[in-house]
Structures are given as C-alpha cells and as structure tokens.
Write a protein that holds these residues in place. Sequence first.
Motif, PDB file in Angstrom:
ATOM      1  N   ALA A 179       0.818  -1.207   0.000  1.00 45.82           N
ATOM      2  CA  ALA A 179       0.000   0.000   0.000  1.00 45.82           C
ATOM      3  C   ALA A 179       0.857   1.264   0.000  1.00 45.82           C
ATOM      4  O   ALA A 179       1.987   1.276   0.502  1.00 45.82           O
ATOM      5  CB  ALA A 179      -0.923  -0.002   1.220  1.00 45.82           C
ATOM      6  N   GLU A 187      -1.628   6.622   1.803  1.00 39.88           N
ATOM      7  CA  GLU A 187      -3.068   6.820   1.986  1.00 39.88           C
ATOM      8  C   GLU A 187      -3.793   5.493   2.163  1.00 39.88           C
ATOM      9  O   GLU A 187      -4.687   5.359   3.011  1.00 39.88           O
ATOM     10  CB  GLU A 187      -3.629   7.570   0.766  1.00 39.88           C
ATOM     11  CG  GLU A 187      -5.114   7.901   0.898  1.00 39.88           C
ATOM     12  CD  GLU A 187      -5.621   8.707  -0.292  1.00 39.88           C
ATOM     13  OE1 GLU A 187      -6.846   8.944  -0.371  1.00 39.88           O
ATOM     14  OE2 GLU A 187      -4.793   9.078  -1.150  1.00 39.88           O
ATOM     15  N   GLN A 188      -3.411   4.493   1.359  1.00 36.47           N
ATOM     16  CA  GLN A 188      -4.042   3.181   1.478  1.00 36.47           C
ATOM     17  C   GLN A 188      -3.726   2.533   2.828  1.00 36.47           C
ATOM     18  O   GLN A 188      -4.582   1.892   3.440  1.00 36.47           O
ATOM     19  CB  GLN A 188      -3.562   2.279   0.338  1.00 36.47           C
ATOM     20  CG  GLN A 188      -4.091   2.680  -1.032  1.00 36.47           C
ATOM     21  CD  GLN A 188      -3.422   1.897  -2.143  1.00 36.47           C
ATOM     22  OE1 GLN A 188      -2.247   1.512  -2.040  1.00 36.47           O
ATOM     23  NE2 GLN A 188      -4.168   1.670  -3.224  1.00 36.47           N
ATOM     24  N   ILE A 198     -10.015  -1.152  -1.164  1.00 36.68           N
ATOM     25  CA  ILE A 198      -9.030  -0.118  -0.764  1.00 36.68           C
ATOM     26  C   ILE A 198      -7.831  -0.171  -1.706  1.00 36.68           C
ATOM     27  O   ILE A 198      -7.350   0.872  -2.186  1.00 36.68           O
ATOM     28  CB  ILE A 198      -8.602  -0.323   0.698  1.00 36.68           C
ATOM     29  CG1 ILE A 198      -9.767   0.002   1.640  1.00 36.68           C
ATOM     30  CG2 ILE A 198      -7.383   0.551   1.032  1.00 36.68           C
ATOM     31  CD1 ILE A 198      -9.486  -0.296   3.112  1.00 36.68           C
ATOM     32  N   MET A 199      -7.324  -1.357  -1.974  1.00 33.62           N
ATOM     33  CA  MET A 199      -6.136  -1.488  -2.819  1.00 33.62           C
ATOM     34  C   MET A 199      -6.435  -1.155  -4.290  1.00 33.62           C
ATOM     35  O   MET A 199      -5.531  -0.723  -5.027  1.00 33.62           O
ATOM     36  CB  MET A 199      -5.571  -2.898  -2.711  1.00 33.62           C
ATOM     37  CG  MET A 199      -5.111  -3.270  -1.302  1.00 33.62           C
ATOM     38  SD  MET A 199      -3.917  -2.083  -0.630  1.00 33.62           S
ATOM     39  CE  MET A 199      -2.550  -2.303  -1.741  1.00 33.62           C
ATOM     40  N   GLY A 204      -8.601   1.182  -5.188  1.00 35.63           N
ATOM     41  CA  GLY A 204      -9.020   2.572  -5.286  1.00 35.63           C
ATOM     42  C   GLY A 204     -10.509   2.735  -5.366  1.00 35.63           C
ATOM     43  O   GLY A 204     -11.001   3.826  -5.709  1.00 35.63           O
TER      44      GLY A 204
END
Length: 298
Positions: free
Chosen positions: A248, A251-252, A290-291, A293
């Motif tokens: 990540a 931000e992630q 999440i990964m 986007g």
Amino acid sequence: MNRLNPTAMTLIGGVLVLLLLLFVFTRSGNENSDRLSDDQIAARAAATDPEKACASQATYDLIKGQLFRSAAQLRGSDQPAFDKLAAASVARMDAPMLKSHDEQRGAIACSGTLSLDLPPGVAVVGGRRTLSADIDYTLQARLDGNSALTLTNADAIITPLSTLAKVGTPLEDPLAPTNQADPIDAPPFVAEPLPTEPAPAAPAPRARPSFNCQNARTAGEIAVCNDPGLAALDRQMGAQFNTAVADADAEQRIALQNTRGRFLDFRDRCRADDCIADAYRGRMNEIRDIMAGRWHAP
C-alpha cells in the motif's frame, strides 16, 4: 424456718438444669446468626473506611461471585455448577484504589487489576486458568444493611469465563480423606460437573487462526478459536491484510489501519458463526476495494 423436703429440692434442681440447657442451646443457635455475610462486611467497611472497603477480601469475594453469575447467564445454564466453581476459585486485586466516596448515597467507587485463579480441573478456551482485567467496581449501602455491587469493564473476564469446561482430573489434595467413596470428600467443583464438551486446553491444529488462542478474550476471538472454518477465514484475511499493507501507499495504509478496528468491533458483536463468517468475507472485499481505489470513507 421450715426445710425444703427432698422432693421439692429435686424439682428445683431439675428446673435449674433445664434453664442451663436452654441457655446453652440458645447461645449455640445464635452463633451462626451473629456471623456477617460478605455483603454486610463490605457495607460496614464502606461506611467506616472506604479505602479499606476497596481492598477488602469480602469485596473481592462479592466481585468473584458476580463474575461467575454473569458468566453463567451469558452461557445460559449451569448456575449451580458455576456457584461451586466460584467457591473454589480465588480472586486477587492489584493496586486497588478509591476513586470517589459519596457519603450521602453511601456509595464508593473503586478500581484495580483483578486476577481470578480457577481451580484445578477446569479452564477457559485456550487453556487459561488465570483471568485478569482492569475493572471498576462500586459498592453502595442498602437499607437492609448489605452492600450492592456494580461491575464495569469486566467483559475481559466474564466472556472467557462463560466457556469453562473440564480439562482433566482435578489435582489430588494430599490432605483430603482417603475414603473416596464418600461424595462429601470430593472437591466442590466436581460434585456437579459442567456439561461434557471438548476440553478447551488448546484448539485443534485445523482450527488455528492467525492469532494466539491462548490470548483469546472477546466473543469473536473465542468463536474463531472454536471453529475450523472461521479460523481458516481468519488466516486468509490476515494474509491478505499483511500483503496489502506491504504493497500500500501512505493513503491506502491509513485506510487499512483505520478500517481494521471497525471490522473487529463488528465481528465481536456477532452472536452467530454465520455473522462472523460474513464479517470476514466483507472485510476481505473491503481490503480489495481499498487497494483497487474503489473504497471511500463512509
């Protein structure tokens, strides 16, 4: 002056003996009634010396009894067996502290680190026989002279305590009578054993999740340790999470960490294995989003 005849003297002597026997039996019968209960001892200590009440063994025994009653209610049965286990267990308190004293209400608020030592022959999930937690407890005097106890922050003990099960033959007491045929000689926690169920000394290898089950405390952790399917989901999600954190960006990584606590809270509120399984599947989808986007903060 007339002397008493032998018959009158015998009657008087008999009356005196009866009065003496009546006095002895009355005094003996009142001995137990003069003894104070833990509730009364704690209430008197709270009224005279609040700090002493926070650190009294009578208060610890009240706490121990309430912990076992709450665990029995959470389990939904076995109250008599839990009562016997409570009597055979030992409660200890480190750093007991008086937090407040309300003289008008007759209430004192205390805190401390409680350790509960279980008797031989029983353990909670993961094989633990000592449970500890930082708890808050309040004692308030009642009109009947007893003391009402309120516990908070004790779930770390109550939840595992509800999983109690036998793990083997209790250790033999070298001071116990050799006649084992008499049920009175048996330890109190064996007289009415807990339901026969798999011993929780250690989860089976196929039910090993990504965390150490010896440290399982929440309802969700205990459920995962007891179910091979949930344990497999936990390992799968844990591996996915670790890989995602390693790949990540900043931000992630923040999103992954911030959503982790929400997932654990939701899992631990589940009351059925299907709910826990759905929580793990939802968490794995969330990590993928999440990964990729696709995830947005609620």
